[in-house]
Design a protein around this motif. Structure first.
Motif, PDB file in Angstrom:
ATOM      1  N   UNK A 344     -12.657 -14.720   5.094  1.00  0.00           N
ATOM      2  CA  UNK A 344     -13.480 -13.752   5.814  1.00  0.00           C
ATOM      3  C   UNK A 344     -12.952 -12.336   5.714  1.00  0.00           C
ATOM      4  N   UNK A 345     -12.458 -11.974   4.520  1.00  0.00           N
ATOM      5  CA  UNK A 345     -11.922 -10.623   4.324  1.00  0.00           C
ATOM      6  C   UNK A 345     -13.019  -9.782   3.690  1.00  0.00           C
ATOM      7  N   UNK A 346     -13.274  -8.616   4.251  1.00  0.00           N
ATOM      8  CA  UNK A 346     -14.407  -7.846   3.743  1.00  0.00           C
ATOM      9  C   UNK A 346     -13.972  -6.660   2.889  1.00  0.00           C
ATOM     10  N   UNK A 347     -12.682  -6.363   2.833  1.00  0.00           N
ATOM     11  CA  UNK A 347     -12.224  -5.239   2.016  1.00  0.00           C
ATOM     12  C   UNK A 347     -11.054  -5.692   1.143  1.00  0.00           C
ATOM     13  N   UNK A 348     -11.255  -5.617  -0.175  1.00  0.00           N
ATOM     14  CA  UNK A 348     -10.263  -6.131  -1.126  1.00  0.00           C
ATOM     15  C   UNK A 348      -8.916  -5.412  -0.971  1.00  0.00           C
ATOM     16  N   UNK A 349      -8.951  -4.162  -0.479  1.00  0.00           N
ATOM     17  CA  UNK A 349      -7.715  -3.378  -0.370  1.00  0.00           C
ATOM     18  C   UNK A 349      -6.748  -3.970   0.645  1.00  0.00           C
ATOM     19  N   UNK A 350      -7.299  -4.769   1.565  1.00  0.00           N
ATOM     20  CA  UNK A 350      -6.443  -5.416   2.581  1.00  0.00           C
ATOM     21  C   UNK A 350      -5.353  -6.278   1.923  1.00  0.00           C
ATOM     22  N   UNK A 351      -5.680  -6.830   0.755  1.00  0.00           N
ATOM     23  CA  UNK A 351      -4.721  -7.731   0.110  1.00  0.00           C
ATOM     24  C   UNK A 351      -3.436  -7.025  -0.304  1.00  0.00           C
ATOM     25  N   UNK A 352      -3.556  -5.736  -0.611  1.00  0.00           N
ATOM     26  CA  UNK A 352      -2.432  -5.088  -1.278  1.00  0.00           C
ATOM     27  C   UNK A 352      -1.666  -4.095  -0.429  1.00  0.00           C
ATOM     28  N   UNK A 353      -2.187  -3.748   0.762  1.00  0.00           N
ATOM     29  CA  UNK A 353      -1.501  -2.663   1.459  1.00  0.00           C
ATOM     30  C   UNK A 353      -0.331  -3.135   2.321  1.00  0.00           C
ATOM     31  N   UNK A 354      -0.083  -4.439   2.312  1.00  0.00           N
ATOM     32  CA  UNK A 354       1.134  -4.940   2.955  1.00  0.00           C
ATOM     33  C   UNK A 354       1.180  -4.742   4.460  1.00  0.00           C
ATOM     34  N   UNK A 355       0.030  -4.605   5.094  1.00  0.00           N
ATOM     35  CA  UNK A 355       0.004  -4.417   6.538  1.00  0.00           C
ATOM     36  C   UNK A 355       0.273  -5.754   7.229  1.00  0.00           C
ATOM     37  N   UNK A 356       1.366  -5.786   7.991  1.00  0.00           N
ATOM     38  CA  UNK A 356       1.756  -7.062   8.606  1.00  0.00           C
ATOM     39  C   UNK A 356       0.716  -7.569   9.578  1.00  0.00           C
ATOM     40  N   UNK A 357      -0.022  -6.640  10.186  1.00  0.00           N
ATOM     41  CA  UNK A 357      -1.044  -7.094  11.146  1.00  0.00           C
ATOM     42  C   UNK A 357      -2.119  -7.899  10.429  1.00  0.00           C
ATOM     43  N   UNK A 358      -2.380  -7.525   9.176  1.00  0.00           N
ATOM     44  CA  UNK A 358      -3.344  -8.277   8.362  1.00  0.00           C
ATOM     45  C   UNK A 358      -2.756  -9.647   8.006  1.00  0.00           C
ATOM     46  N   UNK A 359      -1.529  -9.608   7.510  1.00  0.00           N
ATOM     47  CA  UNK A 359      -0.923 -10.853   7.033  1.00  0.00           C
ATOM     48  C   UNK A 359      -0.670 -11.842   8.171  1.00  0.00           C
ATOM     49  N   UNK A 360      -0.413 -11.306   9.357  1.00  0.00           N
ATOM     50  CA  UNK A 360      -0.112 -12.172  10.494  1.00  0.00           C
ATOM     51  C   UNK A 360      -1.281 -13.047  10.920  1.00  0.00           C
ATOM     52  N   UNK A 361      -2.469 -12.751  10.385  1.00  0.00           N
ATOM     53  CA  UNK A 361      -3.635 -13.506  10.836  1.00  0.00           C
ATOM     54  C   UNK A 361      -3.788 -14.853  10.157  1.00  0.00           C
ATOM     55  N   UNK A 362      -2.987 -15.130   9.159  1.00  0.00           N
ATOM     56  CA  UNK A 362      -3.207 -16.360   8.406  1.00  0.00           C
ATOM     57  C   UNK A 362      -2.348 -17.483   8.933  1.00  0.00           C
ATOM     58  N   UNK A 363      -2.769 -18.707   8.929  1.00  0.00           N
ATOM     59  CA  UNK A 363      -4.066 -19.218   8.522  1.00  0.00           C
ATOM     60  C   UNK A 363      -5.180 -18.746   9.452  1.00  0.00           C
ATOM     61  N   UNK A 364      -6.373 -18.777   8.919  1.00  0.00           N
ATOM     62  CA  UNK A 364      -7.460 -18.054   9.556  1.00  0.00           C
ATOM     63  C   UNK A 364      -8.709 -18.902   9.564  1.00  0.00           C
ATOM     64  N   UNK A 365      -9.843 -18.343   9.155  1.00  0.00           N
ATOM     65  CA  UNK A 365     -11.115 -19.041   9.238  1.00  0.00           C
ATOM     66  C   UNK A 365     -11.081 -20.444   8.642  1.00  0.00           C
ATOM     67  N   UNK A 366     -10.345 -20.533   7.545  1.00  0.00           N
ATOM     68  CA  UNK A 366     -10.344 -21.775   6.791  1.00  0.00           C
ATOM     69  C   UNK A 366     -10.036 -22.970   7.694  1.00  0.00           C
ATOM     70  N   UNK A 367      -9.112 -22.769   8.590  1.00  0.00           N
ATOM     71  CA  UNK A 367      -8.717 -23.881   9.431  1.00  0.00           C
ATOM     72  C   UNK A 367      -9.593 -24.035  10.649  1.00  0.00           C
TER      73      UNK A 367
END
Ligand code: DAH
Length: 576
Positions: A344-367
């Protein structure tokens, strides 16, 4: 001559013999003031603006220099010396303070990023999560490995710097082929020059050629890798992204278009779940014939996720495989697109900017409910549909009922749902949700059940431990924040959700005993039937507490052991 105007240095300077008067001390005072403000500057940006305002093109010290042209030769010398001296002092002061401030800033930064390596326990240090892209590529690779594909990841076999030959020519894209315009490449030397052209690879299809040259058929490979294209960066485009490529070559005729479609469909179902709807469309790629693009139904739209086709015989031939003897298929897809759909990521740039708040959300929708997510509903919808235990879902559940009335509601009654007595034997915090408790509940079965419930705001762990409860026990097991939850603890709750109270069975009821409603003696449904016929939405809204706090369905009391269930709790409210 007006002596009084002497203090306006720039205007009147040339009309005086300035150096004998107050000009020199004034310059020196200006210098001292400047040095004082430099000394009190507290950040590098402040120092930089002081530098500009003093020594910059329009700076005050620079401005003084320009007065020189109006002076007599003799005066020029002395004036210049004074200004230069002041200027030199200012430069030194700026330099020294800058160094100090930068050191202070560094110390502050280091302090804020300090990690106490002696802190015990891994979780307390917030150890990182898997990156959603790595998880996606690994998952895809694993699925193909389970189908007998070899992985190709070594740098020599899957280089990111490719020659034009491997990236285009051997894949049947000659220099003037329109496909080359589609893929704007980062060339490392002049593409029109006389030497072999090198570039950052634009797709992992180049790996196909290396493998065809290296291996003897039959073979199957899966190659995940990084690729590069000159694109304008936006929410769906990035200069660097990732692909996964597959190639299968067998004796001619063994692999058909049907096999390719079957493989792709199997892969997509493994990736997104069995409910995923897949569509194949005829397309064109220079290296496959016929070629197809594949779409999945995602949040109300067809979304292209993959390209594939039967390997063009000319590609086989170029790579040294006899197309009379061998044939095969290939496919390639963008890992980012898959990860965006999955998580459920809507902006591809989220993958690369290394923001821990983004990364901390996983696992996510999938589960938490892939089906609902693919269909464009929130995750809590699916939890409600599946009769989950999280309190928050109940609002959604009511809304859902309005929007989507169950079709086969008429013959559904409370006997389809099973409620068993159980005792909570263990309670612990859910690792990824501050709303959920995880409980181990003994329902008189072979082994205790694990159930996650959104009760943290209403009960402490010690309140719950040892409590006798009623468990909605024939729901399909489902994951809540990654942990499989096998049922739901029954509660009464107010409309605004401010109060949530456990439904308590009578004290003589034994673990495992099933609650009954007189007149409703049917067999309980399976978890799948409950889902399919939307029984939770059809039946549960009529499960309530009466004026005494007892649980009733359409006015009929719930009974177990020697008596009614739930008395003393909330009165005249919903149960779920
Ligand atoms: N290389 C293609 C691209 O980057 C994707 C692709 C299409 C790969 C068809 C294949 C294939 O292996 O058969 O757009």
């Amino acid at each position: 001559m007006n002596q009084g105007s002497i203090s306006l240095i720039p205007k009147t300077y040339h009309r005086l013999s300035p150096l004998q008067s107050s000009i020199k001390p004034q310059i020196e005072t200006t210098g001292e003031e400047a040095i004082a403000s430099i000394a009190s500057a507290t950040s590098s940006s402040e120092i930089e603006s002081l530098r500009v305002s003093l020594l910059g093109k329009k700076g005050s010290i620079t401005g003084m220099m320009s007065l020189m042209r109006d002076l007599q030769n003799e005066e020029k010398k002395e004036f210049g010396r004074t200004v230069n001296e002041v200027k030199g002092n200012i430069e030194k002061a700026l330099e020294a303070r800058k160094e100090e401030v930068e050191r202070e800033e560094l110390m502050v930064k280091m302090e804020s990023e300090r990690i106490d390596v002696t802190t015990p326990g891994i979780m307390s240090q917030g150890v990182g999560r898997r990156h959603p892209l790595s998880m996606t590529m690994e998952r895809a690779t694993e699925i193909f490995m389970s189908l007998g594909y070899d992985t190709v990841t070594e740098c020599e076999e899957s280089p990111e710097i490719e020659s034009d030959y491997y990236c285009f020519e051997a894949l049947n894209c000659p220099p003037d082929h329109p496909a080359r315009d589609m893929q704007d490449s980062f060339y490392l030397n002049d593409p029109d020059g006389p030497e072999e052209t090198y570039m950052l690879r634009t797709h992992t299809s180049a790996v196909q050629i290396h493998q065809m040259e290296k291996r003897k058929p039959p073979f199957r490979i899966v190659a995940p890798g990084r690729v590069y294209r000159k694109d304008d960066i936006d929410a769906t485009h990035s200069l660097i992204f990732h692909q996964v490529e597959i190639l299968a070559i067998e004796e001619r005729g063994v692999l058909t278009l049907g096999d390719l479609k079957g493989t792709v469909e199997y892969f997509l179902k493994q990736m997104f779940g069995p409910e995923i709807k897949v569509r194949f469309r005829g397309s064109y790629f220079p290296f496959t014939e016929p070629s197809m693009e594949v779409d999945v139904w995602f949040r109300g739209k067809w979304l292209e996720v993959l390209g594939c086709g039967m390997v063009d015989p000319r590609v086989l031939e170029k790579a040294g495989i006899d197309p009379e003897k061998y044939s095969g298929f290939a496919a390639g897809f963008g890992a980012e697109r898959f990860a965006m759909v999955t998580y459920g990521i809507t902006d591809i740039r989220e993958f690369y900017n290394g923001d821990l708040r983004f990364l901390d959300q996983f696992p996510h929708f999938k589960d938490q409910g892939m089906k609902a997510f693919l269909e464009g509903r929130g995750t809590s919808d699916v939890e409600a549909e599946e009769g989950g235990g999280d309190k928050e879902e109940k609002v959604e559940k009511k809304e859902k009922k309005k929007a989507d009335p169950p079709a086969a509601g008429a013959e559904l009654d409370i006997s389809k749902l099973e409620f068993k007595v159980g005792t909570i034997t263990k309670v612990w915090e859910h690792p990824d949700s501050d709303k959920l408790w995880c409980e181990e509940i003994d329902c008189g079965e072979e082994s205790p059940r694990t159930i996650c419930s959104g009760l943290r705001a209403h009960y402490s762990a010690s309140d719950l431990e040892g409590k006798k409860v009623v468990v909605f026990s024939n729901l399909k097991k489902r994951k809540l924040g990654g942990i499989p939850s096998d049922g739901m603890v029954l509660c009464s709750f107010t409309d605004d959700d401010s109060k949530v109270v456990l439904i308590e069975p009578p004290s003589d009821a034994e673990n495992g005993e099933v609650c009954k409603f007189e007149g409703y003696e049917g067999e309980p449904a399976t978890g799948n039937q409950i889902d399919k016929k939307k029984m939770v939405q059809a039946i549960m809204p009529d499960l309530k507490t009466d004026g005494d706090g007892n649980v009733v369905w359409k006015g009929v009391e719930m009974k177990v052991g020697g008596g009614t269930v739930g008395g003393g709790g909330l009165k005249d409210v919903q149960v779920g």
